[in-house]
Motif scaffolding. Structure first.
Motif, short mmCIF file in Angstrom:
data_model
loop_
_atom_site.label_atom_id
_atom_site.label_comp_id
_atom_site.label_asym_id
_atom_site.label_seq_id
_atom_site.Cartn_x
_atom_site.Cartn_y
_atom_site.Cartn_z
N TYR A 59 0.82 -1.27 -0.15
CA TYR A 59 -0.09 -0.02 0.08
C TYR A 59 1.05 1.35 -0.05
N GLN A 60 1.84 1.42 0.64
CA GLN A 60 2.75 2.40 0.75
C GLN A 60 3.25 2.86 -0.77
N VAL A 61 3.54 1.95 -1.56
CA VAL A 61 3.83 2.20 -2.87
C VAL A 61 2.81 2.77 -3.60
N GLN A 62 1.53 2.02 -3.63
CA GLN A 62 0.37 2.69 -3.82
C GLN A 62 0.12 4.06 -3.66
N GLU A 63 0.43 4.25 -2.40
CA GLU A 63 0.35 5.72 -1.74
C GLU A 63 1.14 6.74 -2.53
N ALA A 64 2.58 6.25 -2.58
CA ALA A 64 3.36 7.05 -3.42
C ALA A 64 2.92 7.40 -4.81
N ALA A 65 2.64 6.32 -5.41
CA ALA A 65 2.36 6.61 -6.93
C ALA A 65 1.12 7.64 -6.94
N TYR A 66 0.07 7.54 -5.98
CA TYR A 66 -1.06 8.43 -5.97
C TYR A 66 -0.48 9.91 -5.96
N ARG A 67 0.53 9.88 -5.02
CA ARG A 67 0.95 11.39 -4.64
C ARG A 67 1.59 12.04 -5.83
N GLU A 68 2.37 11.08 -6.56
CA GLU A 68 3.21 11.76 -7.78
C GLU A 68 2.12 11.99 -8.69
N LEU A 69 1.26 11.05 -8.99
CA LEU A 69 0.30 11.22 -10.16
C LEU A 69 -0.51 12.81 -9.93
N LYS A 70 -0.73 12.90 -8.60
CA LYS A 70 -1.37 14.07 -8.21
C LYS A 70 -0.62 15.33 -8.68
N LYS A 71 0.59 15.18 -8.17
CA LYS A 71 1.50 16.31 -8.38
C LYS A 71 1.52 16.52 -9.86
N LEU A 72 1.59 15.53 -10.79
CA LEU A 72 1.82 15.69 -12.08
C LEU A 72 0.18 16.00 -12.82
N GLY A 73 -0.76 16.25 -12.06
CA GLY A 73 -2.09 16.71 -12.38
C GLY A 73 -2.84 15.76 -12.98
N GLU A 74 -2.80 14.29 -12.63
CA GLU A 74 -3.34 13.29 -13.03
C GLU A 74 -4.76 13.13 -12.21
N ASP A 75 -6.02 12.75 -12.81
CA ASP A 75 -7.04 12.56 -12.03
C ASP A 75 -7.37 11.35 -11.77
N VAL A 76 -6.79 10.77 -10.55
CA VAL A 76 -6.47 9.33 -10.20
C VAL A 76 -7.25 9.44 -8.74
#
Length: 147
Positions: A59-76
């Motif tokens: 889950y920690q990896v999923q959370e990090a991917a989520y944070r990075e995608l949000k920073k990049l402006g992705e709607d996730v």
């Protein structure tokens, strides 16, 4: 460095990070790779991040991917934390490993064999359980039947 050299370096770094992000036997490497992929801001890196977001067993990896995608402006959306068995057939697998050891084996021997035989499973649960991993694995080991 000219523009072409910079592009080659970025492409090379992407390939390296993509491999690390998909390495099933080391969740810490995946976590680090996900954080670095977020710095690249290119469509291929975003695809890898989306894959980690939806498919990582930790889950920690999923959370990090989520944070990075949000920073990049992705709607996730952040997926819900999985409960229960994160690896299908875990008990059967652990019983098989326990049976393969001498009857008087120690927990440490069991843990070592699990890590060698199924580093992906070991890694997934270590990442998911965090500080409680050893306690969880030892009590699970103790509860397994030798039959």
């Amino acid at each position: 460095m000219d523009n072409q050299e910079l592009q080659q370096e970025a492409a090379s770094k992407y390939e390296e990070l993509k491999k690390a992000a998909n390495r099933t036997s080391n969740w810490r490497e995946r976590l680090d790779a996900v954080e670095q992929l977020g710095q690249l801001d290119n469509p291929k890196a975003i695809d890898v991040l989306k894959h980690r977001l939806t498919n990582d067993s930790v889950y920690q990896v999923q959370e990090a991917a989520y944070r990075e995608l949000k920073k990049l402006g992705e709607d996730v959306q952040l997926p819900p934390r999985k409960s229960g068995e994160i690896v299908k057939g875990l008990t059967k697998l652990l019983v098989r490993i326990k049976k393969s050891l001498p009857a008087d084996h120690t927990y440490e021997q069991f843990k070592e064999k699990l890590q060698k035989m199924r580093s992906d499973v070991y890694d997934a649960y270590e990442g998911q359980k965090g500080d409680e991993f050893d306690q969880w694995l030892e009590s699970t080991w103790a509860s397994l039947s030798n039959k």
